[in-house]
Design a protein around this motif. Structure first.
Motif, PDB file in Angstrom:
ATOM      1  N   ARG A  46       0.867  -1.284   0.085  1.00 24.75           N
ATOM      2  CA  ARG A  46       0.083  -0.063   0.037  1.00 24.75           C
ATOM      3  C   ARG A  46       0.969   1.404   0.016  1.00 24.75           C
ATOM      4  NH1 ARG A  46      -5.142   1.422   1.511  1.00 24.75           N
ATOM      5  NH2 ARG A  46      -5.891  -0.745   1.477  1.00 24.75           N
ATOM      6  N   ASP A  47       1.994   1.264   0.724  1.00 21.36           N
ATOM      7  CA  ASP A  47       2.778   2.275   0.739  1.00 21.36           C
ATOM      8  C   ASP A  47       3.678   2.628  -0.550  1.00 21.36           C
ATOM      9  OD1 ASP A  47       2.208   2.711   3.294  1.00 21.36           O
ATOM     10  OD2 ASP A  47       3.796   1.591   4.192  1.00 21.36           O
ATOM     11  N   ASP A  48       3.550   1.795  -1.366  1.00 22.77           N
ATOM     12  CA  ASP A  48       4.365   1.982  -2.657  1.00 22.77           C
ATOM     13  C   ASP A  48       3.416   2.399  -3.830  1.00 22.77           C
ATOM     14  OD1 ASP A  48       6.777   0.909  -1.582  1.00 22.77           O
ATOM     15  OD2 ASP A  48       6.640  -1.181  -2.386  1.00 22.77           O
ATOM     16  N   VAL A  49       2.270   2.555  -3.760  1.00 22.27           N
ATOM     17  CA  VAL A  49       1.333   2.927  -4.737  1.00 22.27           C
ATOM     18  C   VAL A  49       1.517   4.397  -5.101  1.00 22.27           C
ATOM     19  CG1 VAL A  49      -0.040   0.998  -4.722  1.00 22.27           C
ATOM     20  CG2 VAL A  49      -0.638   3.079  -3.414  1.00 22.27           C
ATOM     21  N   ALA A  50       1.143   5.089  -5.937  1.00 26.19           N
ATOM     22  CA  ALA A  50       1.171   6.504  -6.141  1.00 26.19           C
ATOM     23  C   ALA A  50      -0.045   6.934  -5.554  1.00 26.19           C
ATOM     24  CB  ALA A  50       1.184   6.744  -7.744  1.00 26.19           C
ATOM     25  N   LYS A  51       0.007   8.437  -5.155  1.00 30.79           N
ATOM     26  CA  LYS A  51      -0.979   9.030  -4.595  1.00 30.79           C
ATOM     27  C   LYS A  51      -2.097   9.242  -5.541  1.00 30.79           C
ATOM     28  CE  LYS A  51       0.682   9.070  -0.620  1.00 30.79           C
ATOM     29  NZ  LYS A  51       0.019   8.246   0.554  1.00 30.79           N
ATOM     30  N   LYS A  53      -6.515   1.028  -2.620  1.00 32.68           N
ATOM     31  CA  LYS A  53      -5.335   1.125  -1.758  1.00 32.68           C
ATOM     32  C   LYS A  53      -4.840   2.723  -1.422  1.00 32.68           C
ATOM     33  CE  LYS A  53      -2.747  -3.226  -3.830  1.00 32.68           C
ATOM     34  NZ  LYS A  53      -2.353  -3.741  -2.371  1.00 32.68           N
ATOM     35  N   GLY A  54      -5.939   3.453  -1.928  1.00 33.25           N
ATOM     36  CA  GLY A  54      -5.923   4.785  -1.710  1.00 33.25           C
ATOM     37  C   GLY A  54      -5.347   5.948  -2.811  1.00 33.25           C
ATOM     38  N   SER A  55      -5.221   5.445  -3.743  1.00 37.15           N
ATOM     39  CA  SER A  55      -4.843   6.197  -4.903  1.00 37.15           C
ATOM     40  C   SER A  55      -6.067   6.840  -5.521  1.00 37.15           C
ATOM     41  CB  SER A  55      -4.231   5.511  -6.394  1.00 37.15           C
ATOM     42  OG  SER A  55      -3.127   4.639  -5.723  1.00 37.15           O
ATOM     43  N   LYS A  56      -5.947   8.206  -5.936  1.00 32.80           N
ATOM     44  CA  LYS A  56      -6.827   8.999  -6.486  1.00 32.80           C
ATOM     45  C   LYS A  56      -6.576   8.757  -8.291  1.00 32.80           C
ATOM     46  CE  LYS A  56      -8.540  10.693  -2.866  1.00 32.80           C
ATOM     47  NZ  LYS A  56      -9.723  10.778  -2.337  1.00 32.80           N
ATOM     48  N   ILE A  57      -7.890   8.371  -9.015  1.00 30.08           N
ATOM     49  CA  ILE A  57      -7.794   8.264 -10.389  1.00 30.08           C
ATOM     50  C   ILE A  57      -8.427   9.426 -11.044  1.00 30.08           C
ATOM     51  CG2 ILE A  57      -8.407   6.613 -12.151  1.00 30.08           C
ATOM     52  CD1 ILE A  57      -6.510   5.435  -9.830  1.00 30.08           C
ATOM     53  N   HIS A  58      -7.721   9.945 -11.861  1.00 31.77           N
ATOM     54  CA  HIS A  58      -8.329  11.271 -12.489  1.00 31.77           C
ATOM     55  C   HIS A  58      -8.189  11.219 -14.098  1.00 31.77           C
ATOM     56  CE1 HIS A  58      -7.227  13.767  -8.867  1.00 31.77           C
ATOM     57  NE2 HIS A  58      -6.389  12.921  -8.751  1.00 31.77           N
TER      58      HIS A  58
END
Length: 523
Positions: free
Chosen positions: A257-262, A284-289
């Protein structure tokens, strides 16, 4: 797919009538909306429960995006033009049946070709798994980072740039969404030197953190590949078709989880297909734009009953976050998609720029932002009977604007929209070069940002309905869209309040009025 002679016959029939696009898009949207390719149970054991429906949506989007210009649109174009024939069409049975009911001739070999395509897709997933296991992925940046996808070379950072002056999409993203590092995923600029805060890789995923993660990924991929083969024998083709996507999804599942992009940023060239793995990234917490900067593909009203259908697939969009330039674009998205996506109106969004000074010389300067017409063979091949970006209309536009500029001693510059390579219409290319050589106009580098060109111009005229007009309007420059053949309605939402000029007389009167007002203000 229909053969080129049939496609050209259909294309020329529709291009001269101004009809066809609306029926093509209507039929395609009806097919996609009414003929679902899958159900949640088809992806049992391949993805997590909360992503089964997302996998169904991604399958529908992927099938449409990959076959729209090569199979679907050309077939429906021949139907609209009344050109008959039997076509070998590599599509699922439910879509072939719909097309057959509409009157498109379907060859008996189509099913065999689709079956071979499914085996090829499975093999592609197998090869992708081998690549992910063997390639050396870069480690995840230690600090907060974001990923951009397939941005064109002219929109990527460069050592010669001054980010405060150069107008590029990458700098716009960096300013709007600050992160420590921006990872640009593209293979188009392998020569990009080290620039503070920016890295470039052909991959878009970091390396797995541990050996245990790599082994677990390998086990899950092997299991998925074997299950997909068994499903093919049972008549369930969907997992095999999505095999490459499923492999990537499984890889993302094993990322820490700590390795994925924001954040992950896609442009509107990807509007039709949201990748399956982005759903796991979001968990995992990423924002998809999705950055939706298109302005000349929808909300256009035509005269005399002519068609302008926007590209199909908008109704199938499932992006969670959209960024648009105007409230009208935001309203268009809200009307198309289901659910309640997060839509942000950002104002003007730049695209590409070349870091070089602009010198348009002295005197009055008029810039025409043009949209180059493509070769008829290319447009016929993708099933797009677009009747307003044509060599005839371009030639008339250039001749009328050049005449008006000569009458008022204005320097005439033109900026083509982009480099289209061998898709460019030869007649247009010859006209543009001859006019430049004769001194009728000066051609500007297509890579220079419209925002910077508009800042140097006194008058701006655009092909309907490109975003350059909005940049000129924001800078307070007199701007208009020119419609030499009067094929657009003058009052319409696509113009965003910018006047639509029809015919040479109206064009000359408008330019004279602009010059008179500018001279009055300087007096």
């Amino acid at each position: 797919m229909p053969r080129l002679p049939s496609l050209l016959t259909a294309y020329r029939t529709l291009i001269h009538s101004g009809l066809g696009e609306r029926r093509i898009w209507r039929d395609i949207n009806e097919m996609v909306q009414s003929c679902s390719l899958s159900q949640n149970s088809d992806f049992e054991t391949y993805v997590q429960d909360q992503h089964k429906h997302s996998a169904v949506q991604a399958l529908q989007q992927k099938m449409l995006s990959e076959s729209l210009n090569t199979i679907i649109s050309p077939a429906f174009m021949t139907l609209s033009a009344g050109v008959h024939g039997s076509h070998v069409i590599s599509l699922p049975r439910i879509w072939r049946s719909f097309m057959k009911r509409k009157g498109i001739g379907i060859s008996i070999f189509s099913g065999c070709l689709f079956a071979l395509n499914i085996l090829r897709r499975w093999r592609g997933g197998y090869q992708h798994a081998r690549f992910l296991k063997s390639s050396s992925h870069p480690p995840a940046p230690k600090n907060s980072y974001a990923v951009t996808f397939d941005i064109v070379p002219g929109a990527l950072p460069d050592l010669n740039d001054d980010p405060e002056k150069v107008k590029k999409l990458s700098y716009w993203i960096q300013k709007k969404f600050p992160h420590d590092v921006f990872w640009h995923a593209t293979s188009l600029r392998p020569d990009l030197p080290a620039i503070a805060g920016h890295v470039i890789y052909p991959q878009y995923l970091p390396a797995l953190r541990t050996l245990e993660s790599e082994k677990a990924f390998s086990r899950h991929v092997k299991s998925a590949l074997w299950r997909a083969l068994r499903d093919i024998l049972r008549g369930r083709w969907q997992p095999a078709f999505m095999m490459k996507d499923i492999v990537t999804y499984l890889y993302v599942r094993h990322l820490h989880r700590d390795d994925v992009a924001k954040a992950y940023f896609f442009t509107n060239s990807h509007y039709m297909h949201r990748p399956l793995w982005t759903y796991e990234m979001a968990d995992k917490g990423s924002k998809i734009h999705l950055i939706f900067y298109s302005t000349n593909g929808f909300n256009i009203k035509m005269t005399d009953g002519m068609d302008n259908g926007y590209c199909p697939g908008y109704q199938n969009m499932t992006w969670p976050i959209y960024h648009t330039m105007t409230p009208q674009h935001a309203d268009f998205i809200r009307e198309c998609v289901t659910g309640s996506p997060d839509i942000h109106v950002q104002g003007l969004i730049p695209f590409e720029d070349k870091a070089e000074p602009i010198n348009l010389g002295h005197g009055k300067k008029m810039v025409f932002f043009d949209v180059q017409p493509f070769r008829p063979e290319f447009m016929a091949g993708i099933g797009r009977p677009c009747h307003f970006y044509t060599p005839e209309i371009s030639r008339q536009s250039f001749e009328d604007i050049a005449k008006a500029c000569r009458a008022d001693q204005i320097h005439f510059f033109c900026k083509p929209k982009r480099d289209v390579g061998d898709r460019l219409c030869p007649e247009y290319d010859q006209m543009l070069s001859e006019g430049h050589d004769q001194g009728l106009w000066h051609v500007l580098d297509h890579r220079i940002s419209p925002a910077r060109i508009c800042a140097e111009a006194d008058i701006v005229i655009c092909q309907p309905f490109t975003s350059a007009g909005l940049f000129a309007q924001a800078l307070g420059k007199p701007s208009a869209y020119y419609d030499p053949m009067s094929i657009f309605e003058k009052n319409q939402p696509a113009s965003q309040g910018i006047p639509v000029l029809q015919g040479s007389e109206e064009l000359m009167d408008w330019i004279k009025g602009v010059i008179h007002e500018q001279d009055r203000l300087l007096a």
